[in-house]
Design a protein around this motif. Structure first.
Motif, PDB file in Angstrom:
ATOM      1  N   LEU A  49       0.790  -1.153   0.474  1.00 20.40           N
ATOM      2  CA  LEU A  49       0.013   0.237  -0.248  1.00 20.40           C
ATOM      3  C   LEU A  49       1.019   1.081   0.011  1.00 20.40           C
ATOM      4  CD1 LEU A  49      -2.769   1.351   0.787  1.00 20.40           C
ATOM      5  CD2 LEU A  49      -2.186   0.892   3.037  1.00 20.40           C
TER       6      LEU A  49
ATOM      7  N   VAL B 120     -13.363  -5.141  -4.992  1.00 21.33           N
ATOM      8  CA  VAL B 120     -11.924  -4.985  -3.990  1.00 21.33           C
ATOM      9  C   VAL B 120     -11.276  -4.724  -3.012  1.00 21.33           C
ATOM     10  CG1 VAL B 120      -9.168  -5.083  -4.003  1.00 21.33           C
ATOM     11  CG2 VAL B 120      -9.448  -6.170  -6.096  1.00 21.33           C
ATOM     12  N   GLU B 121     -12.685  -3.957  -2.872  1.00 18.27           N
ATOM     13  CA  GLU B 121     -13.229  -2.773  -1.673  1.00 18.27           C
ATOM     14  C   GLU B 121     -13.586  -4.020  -0.445  1.00 18.27           C
ATOM     15  OE1 GLU B 121     -14.764   1.219  -0.228  1.00 18.27           O
ATOM     16  OE2 GLU B 121     -15.584   0.445  -2.079  1.00 18.27           O
TER      17      GLU B 121
ATOM     18  N   MET C 265     -11.345  -7.198   1.165  1.00 17.63           N
ATOM     19  CA  MET C 265     -10.670  -6.004   1.672  1.00 17.63           C
ATOM     20  C   MET C 265     -11.487  -6.384   3.523  1.00 17.63           C
ATOM     21  SD  MET C 265      -8.095  -3.846  -0.415  1.00 17.63           S
ATOM     22  CE  MET C 265      -7.506  -2.953   1.335  1.00 17.63           C
TER      23      MET C 265
ATOM     24  N   HIS D  26     -10.908 -10.204   3.525  1.00 15.73           N
ATOM     25  CA  HIS D  26      -8.735 -10.406   3.500  1.00 15.73           C
ATOM     26  C   HIS D  26      -8.154  -9.519   3.198  1.00 15.73           C
ATOM     27  CE1 HIS D  26     -11.796 -13.338   2.268  1.00 15.73           C
ATOM     28  NE2 HIS D  26     -11.173 -14.217   1.699  1.00 15.73           N
ATOM     29  N   GLU D  27      -6.864  -9.435   3.637  1.00 14.77           N
ATOM     30  CA  GLU D  27      -6.430  -8.760   3.624  1.00 14.77           C
ATOM     31  C   GLU D  27      -5.445  -8.399   1.908  1.00 14.77           C
ATOM     32  OE1 GLU D  27      -1.419  -7.693   4.752  1.00 14.77           O
ATOM     33  OE2 GLU D  27      -2.709  -9.082   6.313  1.00 14.77           O
ATOM     34  N   LEU D  28      -5.809  -9.268   0.912  1.00 11.89           N
ATOM     35  CA  LEU D  28      -5.583  -9.816  -0.653  1.00 11.89           C
ATOM     36  C   LEU D  28      -6.381 -10.650  -1.083  1.00 11.89           C
ATOM     37  CD1 LEU D  28      -1.580 -10.632  -0.463  1.00 11.89           C
ATOM     38  CD2 LEU D  28      -2.786  -8.632  -1.244  1.00 11.89           C
ATOM     39  N   VAL D  29      -7.056 -10.326  -1.607  1.00 13.97           N
ATOM     40  CA  VAL D  29      -8.491 -10.728  -2.535  1.00 13.97           C
ATOM     41  C   VAL D  29      -8.147 -12.041  -3.654  1.00 13.97           C
ATOM     42  CG1 VAL D  29     -10.654 -10.211  -3.228  1.00 13.97           C
ATOM     43  CG2 VAL D  29      -9.314  -8.701  -1.747  1.00 13.97           C
TER      44      VAL D  29
ATOM     45  N   ILE E  78      -4.260  -0.298  -8.211  1.00 12.61           N
ATOM     46  CA  ILE E  78      -4.537  -2.255  -7.011  1.00 12.61           C
ATOM     47  C   ILE E  78      -3.275  -2.761  -7.012  1.00 12.61           C
ATOM     48  CG2 ILE E  78      -7.149  -2.693  -7.156  1.00 12.61           C
ATOM     49  CD1 ILE E  78      -5.785  -4.532  -8.841  1.00 12.61           C
TER      50      ILE E  78
ATOM     51  N   TYR F  97      -4.742  -9.174  -4.103  1.00 10.47           N
ATOM     52  CA  TYR F  97      -5.074  -8.084  -5.360  1.00 10.47           C
ATOM     53  C   TYR F  97      -5.543  -7.331  -3.807  1.00 10.47           C
ATOM     54  CZ  TYR F  97      -3.615  -9.995  -9.490  1.00 10.47           C
ATOM     55  OH  TYR F  97      -3.569 -10.380 -10.888  1.00 10.47           O
ATOM     56  N   CYS F  98      -4.946  -6.041  -3.527  1.00  9.46           N
ATOM     57  CA  CYS F  98      -6.100  -4.956  -2.798  1.00  9.46           C
ATOM     58  C   CYS F  98      -5.935  -4.091  -3.531  1.00  9.46           C
ATOM     59  CB  CYS F  98      -4.667  -4.593  -0.777  1.00  9.46           C
ATOM     60  SG  CYS F  98      -3.049  -4.237  -1.299  1.00  9.46           S
TER      61      CYS F  98
ATOM     62  N   SER G 225      -7.080  -2.644   8.280  1.00  9.45           N
ATOM     63  CA  SER G 225      -5.840  -1.859   6.821  1.00  9.45           C
ATOM     64  C   SER G 225      -6.112  -0.420   7.762  1.00  9.45           C
ATOM     65  CB  SER G 225      -6.623  -2.369   5.975  1.00  9.45           C
ATOM     66  OG  SER G 225      -7.709  -1.468   5.650  1.00  9.45           O
TER      67      SER G 225
END
Length: 228
Positions: free
Chosen positions: A1, A26-27, A30, A33-36, A65, A75-76, A151
């Motif tokens: 990030l 993705v939002e 999250m 999940h830290e990573l989607v 992303i 992905y985040c 996060s």
């Protein structure tokens, strides 16, 4: 990030509905999940696999992303991606029509001059918690409540929400604060207050200095009367 992202709103015009569907997916992912993973993004966005990969590639190119495949492939959102999700809402509401120059940057936020749909000058403040010099924010602030982790995007969202609530309450009671216009996610839109900061004033007439001093004292008394 990435915490030190500079906003370039011109990219908004090149994003499609599918791009925003994947960004939103993705939002949503999250939240748990830290990573989607791609499979979850496809499920939430309701896009075909080929279309999802094409969209993800485009979002990666624009740095909206971030992909991490070292320990868990997923992905985040970046702060820029989060910015665009909020900006899209503001533009749909008409509270932001165009983004101008950056007028401030700090440990917790970036500030830009913007114009709304009616041509009024406004200020856009984007909260950016988690910068290197502010890593202790989770310990110093009470945003999380009973949650043990969150996060930086979520923390920034809570920070903006709290600032908007305080600003609205102070403005309602007649305090000299900007009028809050709108907020979404980690971003605030408020009235532009013309003037300059005291730090940028090299010389002030004694009469003006005395007036500023009295106004400051009046504000302190006013705050004390409200228990602040």
């Amino acid at each position: 990030l990435t915490h030190n992202t500079k906003l370039d709103a011109t990219q908004l015009r090149y994003l499609s509905k599918e791009d925003f569907r994947v960004l939103t997916a993705v939002e949503v992912g999250m939240k748990n999940h830290e990573l989607v993973p791609v499979q979850l993004i496809e499920q939430i966005a309701r896009l075909k696999r080929g279309g999802t990969f094409h969209t993800i590639t485009n979002l990666l190119k624009h740095k909206l992303i971030h992909h991490d495949g070292k320990h868990y492939d997923g992905y985040c959102l970046t702060y820029l991606g989060y910015d665009f999700l909020a900006l899209r809402v503001f533009m749909e509401r008409g509270t932001v029509a165009a983004v101008g120059s950056q007028i401030g940057v700090g440990k917790e936020a970036d500030v830009y001059r913007v114009v709304d749909a009616e041509g009024n000058d406004r200020v856009l403040k984007l909260h950016r918690l988690g910068r290197t010099s502010f890593r202790a924010v989770k310990k110093k602030r009470d945003y999380l409540g009973k949650r043990k982790s969150a996060s930086w995007l979520y923390m920034s969202r809570l920070s903006a929400q709290k600032e908007h609530a305080f600003m609205a309450a102070l403005h309602k009671e007649g305090f000299p604060v900007p009028e809050p216009v709108d907020y979404n996610r980690h971003c605030l839109v408020m009235d532009l207050v013309p003037g300059t900061t005291l730090a940028n004033m090299k010389a002030v007439k004694p009469s003006i200095a005395l007036e500023l001093f009295r106004e400051s004292l009046d504000s302190i008394v006013h705050l004390a009367e409200h228990g602040l």
